[in-house]
Design a protein around this motif. Structure first.
Motif, PDB file in Angstrom:
ATOM      1  N   THR A 142       0.827  -1.211   0.000  1.00  0.00           N
ATOM      2  CA  THR A 142       0.000   0.000   0.000  1.00  0.00           C
ATOM      3  C   THR A 142       0.862   1.262   0.000  1.00  0.00           C
ATOM      4  OG1 THR A 142      -0.049   0.089   2.401  1.00  0.00           O
ATOM      5  CG2 THR A 142      -1.835  -1.127   1.319  1.00  0.00           C
ATOM      6  N   LEU A 143       0.204   2.375  -0.281  1.00  0.00           N
ATOM      7  CA  LEU A 143       0.821   3.703  -0.170  1.00  0.00           C
ATOM      8  C   LEU A 143      -0.022   4.514   0.803  1.00  0.00           C
ATOM      9  CD1 LEU A 143       1.657   5.085  -3.729  1.00  0.00           C
ATOM     10  CD2 LEU A 143       3.273   4.564  -1.899  1.00  0.00           C
ATOM     11  N   ASP A 144       0.636   5.326   1.618  1.00  0.00           N
ATOM     12  CA  ASP A 144      -0.109   6.188   2.528  1.00  0.00           C
ATOM     13  C   ASP A 144       0.479   7.601   2.484  1.00  0.00           C
ATOM     14  OD1 ASP A 144      -1.987   6.974   4.327  1.00  0.00           O
ATOM     15  OD2 ASP A 144      -0.955   6.166   6.089  1.00  0.00           O
ATOM     16  N   TYR A 145      -0.403   8.575   2.410  1.00  0.00           N
ATOM     17  CA  TYR A 145      -0.008   9.985   2.407  1.00  0.00           C
ATOM     18  C   TYR A 145      -1.236  10.773   2.834  1.00  0.00           C
ATOM     19  CZ  TYR A 145      -2.498   9.904  -2.072  1.00  0.00           C
ATOM     20  OH  TYR A 145      -3.475   9.756  -3.045  1.00  0.00           O
ATOM     21  N   GLN A 146      -1.104  12.084   2.960  1.00  0.00           N
ATOM     22  CA  GLN A 146      -2.258  12.931   3.309  1.00  0.00           C
ATOM     23  C   GLN A 146      -3.177  13.033   2.099  1.00  0.00           C
ATOM     24  OE1 GLN A 146      -3.616  14.638   5.825  1.00  0.00           O
ATOM     25  NE2 GLN A 146      -2.195  13.625   7.245  1.00  0.00           N
ATOM     26  N   GLN A 147      -4.338  12.398   2.160  1.00  0.00           N
ATOM     27  CA  GLN A 147      -5.226  12.379   0.987  1.00  0.00           C
ATOM     28  C   GLN A 147      -5.617  13.785   0.536  1.00  0.00           C
ATOM     29  OE1 GLN A 147      -6.734   9.117  -0.818  1.00  0.00           O
ATOM     30  NE2 GLN A 147      -6.049  10.893  -1.948  1.00  0.00           N
ATOM     31  N   SER A 148      -5.638  14.747   1.500  1.00  0.00           N
ATOM     32  CA  SER A 148      -6.030  16.119   1.139  1.00  0.00           C
ATOM     33  C   SER A 148      -4.964  16.803   0.268  1.00  0.00           C
ATOM     34  CB  SER A 148      -6.243  16.936   2.413  1.00  0.00           C
ATOM     35  OG  SER A 148      -5.057  16.932   3.180  1.00  0.00           O
ATOM     36  N   GLN A 149      -3.754  16.237   0.217  1.00  0.00           N
ATOM     37  CA  GLN A 149      -2.677  16.866  -0.556  1.00  0.00           C
ATOM     38  C   GLN A 149      -2.630  16.403  -2.014  1.00  0.00           C
ATOM     39  OE1 GLN A 149       0.802  16.048   1.828  1.00  0.00           O
ATOM     40  NE2 GLN A 149       0.267  17.610   3.336  1.00  0.00           N
ATOM     41  N   MET A 150      -3.395  15.363  -2.339  1.00  0.00           N
ATOM     42  CA  MET A 150      -3.387  14.856  -3.717  1.00  0.00           C
ATOM     43  C   MET A 150      -4.643  14.021  -3.954  1.00  0.00           C
ATOM     44  SD  MET A 150      -0.414  12.519  -5.542  1.00  0.00           S
ATOM     45  CE  MET A 150      -1.108  10.885  -5.355  1.00  0.00           C
ATOM     46  N   ASN A 151      -5.154  14.074  -5.183  1.00  0.00           N
ATOM     47  CA  ASN A 151      -6.266  13.189  -5.528  1.00  0.00           C
ATOM     48  C   ASN A 151      -5.704  11.858  -6.000  1.00  0.00           C
ATOM     49  OD1 ASN A 151      -8.314  15.087  -5.081  1.00  0.00           O
ATOM     50  ND2 ASN A 151      -7.965  15.995  -7.098  1.00  0.00           N
TER      51      ASN A 151
ATOM     52  N   ASP B  33       9.579   5.111   4.159  1.00  0.00           N
ATOM     53  CA  ASP B  33       9.307   6.460   3.680  1.00  0.00           C
ATOM     54  C   ASP B  33       9.928   6.559   2.281  1.00  0.00           C
ATOM     55  OD1 ASP B  33       9.425   9.103   3.019  1.00  0.00           O
ATOM     56  OD2 ASP B  33      10.177   9.782   4.967  1.00  0.00           O
ATOM     57  N   VAL B  34       9.094   6.712   1.260  1.00  0.00           N
ATOM     58  CA  VAL B  34       9.606   6.682  -0.118  1.00  0.00           C
ATOM     59  C   VAL B  34       9.459   8.029  -0.835  1.00  0.00           C
ATOM     60  CG1 VAL B  34       9.273   4.197  -0.434  1.00  0.00           C
ATOM     61  CG2 VAL B  34       7.380   5.742  -0.951  1.00  0.00           C
ATOM     62  N   LEU B  35       9.226   9.100  -0.044  1.00  0.00           N
ATOM     63  CA  LEU B  35       8.987  10.411  -0.675  1.00  0.00           C
ATOM     64  C   LEU B  35      10.241  10.965  -1.353  1.00  0.00           C
ATOM     65  CD1 LEU B  35       6.934  12.630  -1.219  1.00  0.00           C
ATOM     66  CD2 LEU B  35       7.622  13.718   0.912  1.00  0.00           C
ATOM     67  N   LYS B  36      11.367  10.817  -0.654  1.00  0.00           N
ATOM     68  CA  LYS B  36      12.617  11.398  -1.165  1.00  0.00           C
ATOM     69  C   LYS B  36      12.948  10.789  -2.536  1.00  0.00           C
ATOM     70  CE  LYS B  36      15.724  12.369   2.173  1.00  0.00           C
ATOM     71  NZ  LYS B  36      16.757  11.858   3.076  1.00  0.00           N
TER      72      LYS B  36
ATOM     73  N   SER C 291       4.539  13.636   2.942  1.00  0.00           N
ATOM     74  CA  SER C 291       4.966  12.302   3.384  1.00  0.00           C
ATOM     75  C   SER C 291       4.412  11.277   2.397  1.00  0.00           C
ATOM     76  CB  SER C 291       4.444  11.998   4.800  1.00  0.00           C
ATOM     77  OG  SER C 291       3.043  11.875   4.754  1.00  0.00           O
ATOM     78  N   LEU C 292       5.116  10.181   2.274  1.00  0.00           N
ATOM     79  CA  LEU C 292       4.667   9.096   1.395  1.00  0.00           C
ATOM     80  C   LEU C 292       5.290   7.805   1.929  1.00  0.00           C
ATOM     81  CD1 LEU C 292       3.187   8.353  -1.300  1.00  0.00           C
ATOM     82  CD2 LEU C 292       5.401   8.611  -2.425  1.00  0.00           C
ATOM     83  N   ASP C 293       4.443   6.972   2.465  1.00  0.00           N
ATOM     84  CA  ASP C 293       4.937   5.718   3.058  1.00  0.00           C
ATOM     85  C   ASP C 293       4.409   4.530   2.276  1.00  0.00           C
ATOM     86  OD1 ASP C 293       6.267   7.027   5.103  1.00  0.00           O
ATOM     87  OD2 ASP C 293       4.504   7.004   6.414  1.00  0.00           O
ATOM     88  N   GLU C 294       5.300   3.586   2.033  1.00  0.00           N
ATOM     89  CA  GLU C 294       4.910   2.355   1.361  1.00  0.00           C
ATOM     90  C   GLU C 294       4.974   1.250   2.411  1.00  0.00           C
ATOM     91  OE1 GLU C 294       5.510   1.260  -3.267  1.00  0.00           O
ATOM     92  OE2 GLU C 294       7.270   1.868  -2.179  1.00  0.00           O
ATOM     93  N   THR C 295       3.935   0.436   2.455  1.00  0.00           N
ATOM     94  CA  THR C 295       3.894  -0.626   3.468  1.00  0.00           C
ATOM     95  C   THR C 295       3.623  -1.968   2.806  1.00  0.00           C
ATOM     96  OG1 THR C 295       2.977   0.991   5.007  1.00  0.00           O
ATOM     97  CG2 THR C 295       2.878  -1.299   5.684  1.00  0.00           C
TER      98      THR C 295
END
Ligand SMILES: C[S@@+](CC[C@H](N)C(=O)[O-])C[C@H]1O[C@@H](n2cnc3c(N)ncnc32)[C@H](O)[C@@H]1O
Length: 218
Positions: free
Chosen positions: A155-164, A192-195, A207-211
């Motif tokens: 999965t990917l997790d981030y602030q949903q309000s920051q992107m559709n 954390d895979v944002l960088k 932030s962008l986390d892959e789990t």
């Protein structure tokens, strides 16, 4: 997400989700499942992923399900494989050796179709779907897959309000809740895979986390 959305993405070749390599999480964690070589693996919403070929190379029989015929045809052409094609209910089945790609709607799959699947691989399937469809998707897996079936979910997790979406943000809490009934859920890795991920940085994500999860059906 409407079927037309995905068919259009494939028609326009807007397939940024497609990886040009086998998924490293798959290679790292799949051996932990200790599946027998001949195990049949369900790969929902499979696209033309190279992971399908990797799974077949481990000796598995692979059942990929994909809406877009373009993806299915591209997969076999790009792998240099000649597929036999037949109709089966709502699906058109493309088969070459241990690789079967069922072209059609994942939600039309029945328990009889996957009765001999003892494994599951979800990369960018759950997260491709908006919330209401995610609920249907998890319920469908729970309803049709046999007890003892196990697999990986990424999965990917981030602030949903920051992107559709898609990809949609799916939190750890959501995974635990969606699979609480009928599955054991174990988190194997969270990164954390944002960088360095320019596509998501450009969208303003903070932030962008892959789990990676191991799922086991009770
Ligand atoms: C984000 S892509 C991921 C593809 C693949 N798992 C990968 O890792 O490259 C989601 C895929 O699901 C397909 N799809 C969407 N809804 C579907 C449905 N209801 N049944 C089957 N395939 C579907 C789309 O056409 C698209 O190829």
């Amino acid at each position: 997400m409407h079927a037309d959305f995905w068919l259009e993405r494939w028609a326009q070749n807007q397939i940024g989700f497609h990886l040009g390599e086998v998924n490293p999480y798959l290679q790292r964690h799949w051996p932990k499942l200790q599946l027998p070589a001949g195990a049949r693996v369900l790969v929902p919403l499979c696209g033309k992923s190279l992971d399908l070929t990797w799974l077949a190379a481990q000796g598995h029989r692979v059942l990929g399900v994909e809406l877009a015929e373009r993806a299915v045809e591209d997969f076999f052409a790009e792998q240099g494989l000649q597929a036999e094609v037949r109709e089966h209910g709502a699906f058109k089945i493309y088969r070459a050796g241990a690789l079967e790609l069922w072209c059609g709607d994942f939600f039309a799959l029945g328990a009889a179709d996957v009765a001999d699947c003892s494994a599951l691989y979800d990369r960018a399937a759950l997260i491709a779907l908006p919330p209401a469809l995610r609920e249907r998707y998890a319920a469908q897996l729970t309803a049709i897959l046999p007890a003892g079936c196990q697999g990986l979910l990424i999965t990917l997790d981030y602030q949903q309000s920051q992107m559709n979406g898609p990809p949609f943000a799916v939190s750890d809490t959501e995974v635990q809740e969606r699979f609480a009934e009928g599955w054991q859920v174990e988190q194997l890795e969270r990164l954390d895979v944002l960088k360095g991920n320019w596509k998501f940085l450009k969208q303003g994500l903070q932030s962008l986390d892959e789990t990676v999860y191991r799922l086991r059906k009770r």
